[in-house]
Design a protein around this motif. Structure first.
Motif, mmCIF file in Angstrom:
data_model
loop_
_atom_site.group_PDB
_atom_site.id
_atom_site.type_symbol
_atom_site.label_atom_id
_atom_site.label_comp_id
_atom_site.label_asym_id
_atom_site.label_seq_id
_atom_site.Cartn_x
_atom_site.Cartn_y
_atom_site.Cartn_z
ATOM 1 N N THR A 10 0.861 -1.184 0.000
ATOM 2 C CA THR A 10 0.000 0.000 0.000
ATOM 3 C C THR A 10 0.897 1.233 0.000
ATOM 4 O OG1 THR A 10 -0.145 0.284 2.409
ATOM 5 C CG2 THR A 10 -1.734 -1.212 1.383
ATOM 6 N N SER A 13 1.224 3.750 5.288
ATOM 7 C CA SER A 13 1.087 2.790 6.384
ATOM 8 C C SER A 13 -0.289 2.875 7.046
ATOM 9 C CB SER A 13 2.175 3.039 7.427
ATOM 10 O OG SER A 13 2.052 4.352 7.968
ATOM 11 N N THR A 15 -3.126 2.872 5.733
ATOM 12 C CA THR A 15 -4.033 1.892 5.132
ATOM 13 C C THR A 15 -3.844 0.526 5.765
ATOM 14 O OG1 THR A 15 -3.928 3.106 3.036
ATOM 15 C CG2 THR A 15 -4.794 0.862 2.958
ATOM 16 N N ILE A 16 -2.585 0.165 5.992
ATOM 17 C CA ILE A 16 -2.281 -1.107 6.650
ATOM 18 C C ILE A 16 -2.914 -1.146 8.033
ATOM 19 C CG2 ILE A 16 -0.440 -2.536 7.620
ATOM 20 C CD1 ILE A 16 -0.385 -2.657 4.628
ATOM 21 N N GLU A 17 -2.720 -0.088 8.792
ATOM 22 C CA GLU A 17 -3.220 -0.061 10.170
ATOM 23 C C GLU A 17 -4.737 -0.008 10.228
ATOM 24 O OE1 GLU A 17 -0.932 1.633 13.348
ATOM 25 O OE2 GLU A 17 0.234 2.779 11.908
ATOM 26 N N LEU A 20 -5.872 -3.551 7.358
ATOM 27 C CA LEU A 20 -5.251 -4.828 7.035
ATOM 28 C C LEU A 20 -4.485 -5.513 8.157
ATOM 29 C CD1 LEU A 20 -3.936 -4.021 3.457
ATOM 30 C CD2 LEU A 20 -5.699 -5.682 4.054
ATOM 31 N N LEU A 21 -4.068 -4.793 9.166
ATOM 32 C CA LEU A 21 -3.130 -5.353 10.128
ATOM 33 C C LEU A 21 -3.665 -6.619 10.799
ATOM 34 C CD1 LEU A 21 -0.299 -4.698 10.923
ATOM 35 C CD2 LEU A 21 -1.162 -3.323 12.822
ATOM 36 N N ILE A 36 4.999 -6.901 4.455
ATOM 37 C CA ILE A 36 4.305 -5.631 4.233
ATOM 38 C C ILE A 36 5.260 -4.650 3.566
ATOM 39 C CG2 ILE A 36 3.338 -3.588 5.389
ATOM 40 C CD1 ILE A 36 2.299 -5.492 7.576
ATOM 41 N N CYS A 38 5.198 -0.563 2.399
ATOM 42 C CA CYS A 38 4.494 0.721 2.388
ATOM 43 C C CYS A 38 5.509 1.826 2.658
ATOM 44 C CB CYS A 38 3.363 0.755 3.418
ATOM 45 S SG CYS A 38 3.925 0.600 5.127
ATOM 46 N N TYR A 54 8.725 -6.463 7.256
ATOM 47 C CA TYR A 54 8.365 -5.099 6.849
ATOM 48 C C TYR A 54 9.465 -4.553 5.952
ATOM 49 C CZ TYR A 54 7.558 -0.040 7.311
ATOM 50 O OH TYR A 54 7.379 1.293 7.064
#
Length: 396
Positions: A10, A13, A15-17, A20-21, A36, A38, A54
């Motif tokens: 993504t 970050s 968006t991940i949190e 998706l996380l 991941i 980002c 990461y």
């Protein structure tokens, strides 16, 4: 059997949190090596367990001069790690990762299409961003929009065919965590927020959650509420939850009125949004474009009737006439009428609130969605490995 691997890309970050996380933790616990990619975020890196890799690459929204460097770095990563699935979402990251994963010959290039950027533009800008969207879709082996209405729109636009596109379960990026959005705590949280902002028990509260930008319909929301407050429902408040973006297209006169008004409350960003939904009576999302509208199902889970624009995405997150009302994009008059209707017709409002909780919980419960996602990813890998084995046997 080789362990399954997935790389999720993504742009930011956040968006991940936000989406998706927890879902990635679920995949990791169910047999996946997870990576991941980002933008650089030291705080995210600290949060991640050692079992999740990461790989930060500086990325930002909007036009990037250094996109060739970003794409090349992704190519090198994908070739080195040889992921089974490269999954990407958000406009810039999806464009870069689709090209890079294609160049790296990754077998599953999965585009999670959470919104279609070009629909918010006109003229040459629209044509350019539509071309970018087409390239992203063309280079992807699979496309998964998060709403059926966007799936239909994209197919009609010729972005992709029926063969390689689908919606997982009932849609949404991550569903609703019914433990977090606990309807049983609504009254407790409602009292807490209303007391904090000095909102009287008799006051009717309209609410919004999201980035404060033109595309979210902020201009129309404030314009409509100004009419409502001055002409129909003076005993009311507008609760605006979210961070302010430097958007030059926001009407500064309207924003000035809102900031000076005692009836409009700017709450800023919060990680306890469930409490703020509890303080509202009607949730409003007058957005110009959305992939789905996760805030809508969250607000419904906390017992809110909703008003959304009649656009792909949000219309899948509610049930017209059952959990809320729809209005045309950019139509202040229609928004005023819908806001007034839900204030005037108390029985309708109460029925919609009740229906909203049931609709959200039955159709978008988070863990059920995660299980559907897991099954989908497993099937994609099974399909690819079966095809590869078939080619191997044919050539043997």
């Amino acid at each position: 059997m080789k362990k399954k691997s997935i790389c999720v890309v993504t742009t930011k970050s956040s968006t991940i949190e936000a989406f998706l996380l927890e879902q990635l933790y679920y995949l990791q616990k169910n047999g996946y090596d997870v990576t991941i990619v980002c933008d650089v975020d030291d705080e995210l890196e600290k949060k991640l367990p050692k079992s999740i890799s990461y790989y930060p690459i500086p990325m930002k929204r909007g036009i990037e001069i250094g996109m060739i460097i970003i794409i090349w770095r992704l190519v090198l990563l994908f070739k080195r790690e040889r992921f089974d699935i490269v999954q990407y979402s958000t406009p810039n990251a999806a464009f870069y990762a689709s090209i890079a994963s294609w160049l790296a010959s990754r077998p599953i290039r999965l585009y999670c299409q959470w919104g279609i950027r070009y629909v918010g533009y006109r003229g040459l800008t629209r044509l350019i961003f539509k071309l970018i969207e087409k390239i992203t879709c063309l280079l992807s082996t699979d496309i998964e929009p998060d709403s059926f209405s966007n799936l239909q729109f994209a197919r009609e636009e010729g972005l992709y065919s029926t063969k390689n596109s689908r919606v997982i379960w009932n849609g949404s990026a991550n569903g609703v965590n019914i433990k977090k959005f606990d309807i049983n705590k609504k009254n407790e949280w409602r009292n807490e927020i209303r007391k904090y902002y000095n909102i009287q028990g008799s006051e009717f509260v309209y609410g919004f959650s999201g980035r404060l930008v033109k595309d979210k319909g902020i201009n129309e929301l404030i314009a409509a509420y100004k009419i409502i407050y001055e002409n129909f429902v003076p005993n009311s408040k507008l609760l605006i939850v979210g961070s302010y973006d430097d958007d030059n297209n926001i009407d500064q006169q309207l924003m000035s009125w809102a900031r000076d008004s005692q009836s409009v409350i700017f709450c800023g960003y919060t990680n306890e949004i469930e409490k703020y939904y509890s303080a509202m009576d009607v949730f409003i999302l007058p957005s110009y474009r959305e992939g789905f509208g996760s805030v809508v199902i969250e607000a419904e889970a906390m017992g809110n009737a909703v008003i959304v624009t009649d656009i792909p995405g949000p219309i899948d997150a509610m049930k017209k006439g059952v959990t809320g009302l729809t209005v045309r994009k950019g139509e202040v008059g229609e928004l005023v009428n819908a806001m007034k209707k839900l204030f005037d017709e108390v029985d309708l409002l109460l029925l919609m609130k009740e229906n909203a909780v049931k609709f959200s919980r039955e159709n978008f419960e988070q863990k059920k969605l995660w299980n559907h996602v897991l099954n989908d990813r497993n099937l994609l890998i099974q399909r690819t490995r079966t095809n590869s084995m078939g080619v191997y046997r044919k050539n043997a």
